[in-house]
Write a protein that holds these residues in place. Structure first.
Motif, PDB file in Angstrom:
ATOM      1  N   ARG A   1       8.787  -1.246   0.705  1.00 60.91           N
ATOM      2  CA  ARG A   1       8.879   0.214   0.772  1.00 60.91           C
ATOM      3  C   ARG A   1      10.303   0.605   1.155  1.00 60.91           C
TER       4      ARG A   1
ATOM      5  N   ASP B   1       5.969   7.744  -2.596  1.00 60.77           N
ATOM      6  CA  ASP B   1       6.373   6.465  -2.018  1.00 60.77           C
ATOM      7  C   ASP B   1       7.379   5.845  -2.979  1.00 60.77           C
TER       8      ASP B   1
ATOM      9  N   ARG C   1       0.830  -1.201   0.000  1.00 62.56           N
ATOM     10  CA  ARG C   1       0.000   0.000   0.000  1.00 62.56           C
ATOM     11  C   ARG C   1       0.863   1.248   0.000  1.00 62.56           C
ATOM     12  N   CYS C   2       0.356   2.250  -0.689  1.00 57.46           N
ATOM     13  CA  CYS C   2       0.990   3.558  -0.668  1.00 57.46           C
ATOM     14  C   CYS C   2       0.527   4.310   0.565  1.00 57.46           C
ATOM     15  N   TYR C   3       1.255   5.356   0.918  1.00 54.48           N
ATOM     16  CA  TYR C   3       0.927   6.141   2.097  1.00 54.48           C
ATOM     17  C   TYR C   3      -0.390   6.890   1.928  1.00 54.48           C
TER      18      TYR C   3
ATOM     19  N   VAL D   1       5.951   6.288  -6.696  1.00 55.30           N
ATOM     20  CA  VAL D   1       4.520   6.535  -6.805  1.00 55.30           C
ATOM     21  C   VAL D   1       4.211   7.891  -6.178  1.00 55.30           C
TER      22      VAL D   1
ATOM     23  N   LYS E   1       9.317   7.131   2.038  1.00 52.70           N
ATOM     24  CA  LYS E   1       8.158   7.942   1.685  1.00 52.70           C
ATOM     25  C   LYS E   1       8.514   9.391   1.984  1.00 52.70           C
TER      26      LYS E   1
ATOM     27  N   ALA F   1      -2.771   7.616  -8.969  1.00 53.45           N
ATOM     28  CA  ALA F   1      -1.313   7.656  -8.810  1.00 53.45           C
ATOM     29  C   ALA F   1      -0.609   7.912 -10.131  1.00 53.45           C
TER      30      ALA F   1
END
Length: 70
Positions: free
Chosen positions: A44, A36, A11-13, A29, A47, A18
């Protein structure tokens, strides 16, 4: 990219549409004011908030590699 069958969901922050650039072994991303960075296997790496910028459509670019999500 080797994320198929990854043992956990990546998952992205932030949420929302995106912009994605693959550069120098990283998947970068941009979405909703954050960047991210993931390895090619979905870990990851870092970020970064864009401090009041990057909301809405975001362009990401490296020499010869530019992406824009609308």
């Amino acid at each position: 990219l080797l994320w198929t069958g990854h043992p956990r969901q990546v998952r992205c922050y932030a949420r929302g549409p995106a912009t994605i650039v693959i550069e120098s072994g990283c998947v970068i991303v941009a979405k909703d004011g954050y960047l991210d960075c993931f390895s090619l296997v979905g870990e990851r790496l870092w970020k970064q908030p864009l401090s009041g910028k990057g909301h809405g459509s975001v362009a990401l670019g490296f020499p010869g590699n530019v992406q824009q999500a609308d």
